[in-house]
Design a protein around this motif. Structure first.
Motif, PDB file in Angstrom:
ATOM      1  N   UNK A   1       0.988  -1.042   0.223  1.00 56.58           N
ATOM      2  CA  UNK A   1       0.251   0.212   0.135  1.00 56.58           C
ATOM      3  C   UNK A   1       0.629   1.455   0.284  1.00 56.58           C
ATOM      4  N   UNK A   2       0.828   2.335  -1.161  1.00 52.43           N
ATOM      5  CA  UNK A   2       1.466   3.532  -1.116  1.00 52.43           C
ATOM      6  C   UNK A   2       0.706   4.673  -0.841  1.00 52.43           C
ATOM      7  N   UNK A   3       0.502   5.629   0.078  1.00 53.36           N
ATOM      8  CA  UNK A   3       2.237   6.292   0.368  1.00 53.36           C
ATOM      9  C   UNK A   3       2.412   5.171   1.881  1.00 53.36           C
ATOM     10  N   UNK A   4       3.398   5.021   2.171  1.00 53.15           N
ATOM     11  CA  UNK A   4       3.459   4.278   3.887  1.00 53.15           C
ATOM     12  C   UNK A   4       3.113   5.855   4.498  1.00 53.15           C
ATOM     13  N   UNK A   5       3.126   4.774   5.911  1.00 52.94           N
ATOM     14  CA  UNK A   5       2.462   5.539   7.124  1.00 52.94           C
ATOM     15  C   UNK A   5       3.207   6.682   7.274  1.00 52.94           C
ATOM     16  N   UNK A   6       2.932   8.207   7.296  1.00 58.84           N
ATOM     17  CA  UNK A   6       3.953   8.695   7.887  1.00 58.84           C
ATOM     18  C   UNK A   6       5.137   7.948   9.343  1.00 58.84           C
ATOM     19  N   UNK A   7       6.160   8.848   9.135  1.00 62.56           N
ATOM     20  CA  UNK A   7       7.871   7.870  10.245  1.00 62.56           C
ATOM     21  C   UNK A   7       7.184   6.718  10.819  1.00 62.56           C
ATOM     22  N   UNK A   8       6.303   5.781   9.679  1.00 60.60           N
ATOM     23  CA  UNK A   8       6.439   4.183   9.650  1.00 60.60           C
ATOM     24  C   UNK A   8       5.486   3.908  11.023  1.00 60.60           C
ATOM     25  N   UNK A   9       4.881   4.862  11.037  1.00 58.39           N
ATOM     26  CA  UNK A   9       3.087   5.106  12.309  1.00 58.39           C
ATOM     27  C   UNK A   9       1.958   4.813  11.877  1.00 58.39           C
TER      28      UNK A   9
END
Length: 366
Positions: A164-172
């Protein structure tokens, strides 16, 4: 504690003037209300999701993305994102995008909604509502946390090596609330994942929601996320205020009597006695809201419904002035008094990132 407002986005005739706003006017008014919420110092603005008249918020992320560009501090949320009829892949990508645009000021409340016909409109079976909610969130949870997902379930086509893109902000991922007015299965789901549970207690007596929240707290602890007191709870509420309580009752009564959801049912007096609806002075709203802690324990988020039933925009903005200037400052102070140290704060992106980083630290460096 976080304080804010939520909207259901109804387009309702003003019973005192006979005028019905256009959809354009109602959408633009919703933006003004969100901007006012930030101006008066509230923490959260949330919008529902509906796909039928007389409601307009069929695209919450579009609205919230626009509000994000006009605000700096306000947490932007949904009051319902339909986990049953939306594709989990689209939810994952839409809210991750919104997260980036809003610099993390985003969370999401998942629910099944209260409109039965929405299921066949999106090719789903209402009789599968609970299994849909459980399976779709299981996929959404993975899509936000795993870079590559293989998936096979009952209700959608399989996924193979999907990112899924984009990945969550800051990986969170955004913080998730599971909203319910009646289903213990949803309280169980929130507890299993260690997510928040939002009881939109605007229609039924407190005793009903006490049972749901107690179940959620007990199961939150059972799954090892902390003590029952550390569970993350949100509540709904409804208020209408004037300086004089008699003026508030007199002005609000025709709107209550003709509201699309609860109009032409119990009297205003019966409804205020049996539900959290408070119509009166700012002090009466303060006193009533403070009783919620007696019923539900220390909780993290309080949202009020204030822009419904045909109330004109001018009146809603006046209500927000009273809420932000006279009610919420007192509630913050009173709720903070005696609040146990272990009671969590309301969720923010910064706090989630900090908790993630702390969990990654070697024990010897903590």
């Amino acid at each position: 504690m976080q304080f804010g407002i939520f909207t259901v986005g109804d387009v309702t005739t003003d019973p005192t003037t006979g005028r019905t706003p256009t959809e354009h006017e109602r959408i633009k008014a919703t933006v003004e209300i969100a901007l006012k919420a930030e101006e008066v110092g509230l923490d959260v603005f949330a919008t529902g999701e509906h796909h039928n008249p007389p409601f307009v918020p069929s695209s919450p992320t579009t609205l919230l993305g626009y509000v994000a560009a006009r605000t700096e501090r306000l947490i932007l949320s949904t009051a319902t994102t339909l986990i049953t009829t939306n594709d989990p892949v689209k939810i994952a990508e839409d809210f991750a995008t919104l997260q980036h645009l809003a610099d993390g000021r985003v969370d999401v409340m998942l629910g099944r909604g209260n409109t039965g016909p929405v299921y066949p409109w999106f090719g789903k079976d209402i009789r599968q509502g609970i299994p849909l909610a459980i399976e779709n969130y299981a996929l959404l949870h993975r899509l936000w946390r795993e870079d590559v997902v293989d998936w096979q379930g009952r209700f959608r086509t399989p996924l193979q090596s999907f990112t899924a893109t984009p990945r969550p902000l800051d990986g969170v991922p955004p913080f998730v609330w599971h909203g319910s007015i009646r289903s213990p299965e949803i309280a169980e789901q929130a507890a299993y994942y260690g997510d928040g549970f939002f009881a939109n207690n605007i229609f039924w007596p407190a005793e009903h929601f006490q049972r749901l929240i107690e179940l959620y707290r007990e199961r939150f602890a059972h799954y090892g996320h902390g003590t029952p007191e550390q569970a993350i709870v949100g509540l709904g509420g409804q208020v209408f205020m004037r300086r004089n309580s008699q003026d508030a009752v007199r002005e609000f009564r025709p709107y209550f009597d003709n509201a699309p959801v609860y109009g032409h049912g119990p009297s205003l007096e019966e409804f205020t006695e049996q539900t959290p609806l408070t119509v009166g002075s700012p002090q009466e709203v303060i006193d009533r809201t403070l009783t919620f802690r007696e019923s539900f324990g220390d909780y993290q988020r309080q949202l009020f419904l204030m822009d419904h039933a045909g109330l004109p925009l001018k009146t809603v903005l006046e209500q927000l002035d009273l809420l932000g200037e006279e009610v919420v400052p007192v509630l913050r102070k009173e709720f903070a008094a005696g609040r146990p140290a272990e009671a969590p704060d309301g969720p923010t992106h910064a706090a989630l990132v900090a908790a993630r980083d702390a969990a990654r630290e070697p024990a010897s460096t903590r």
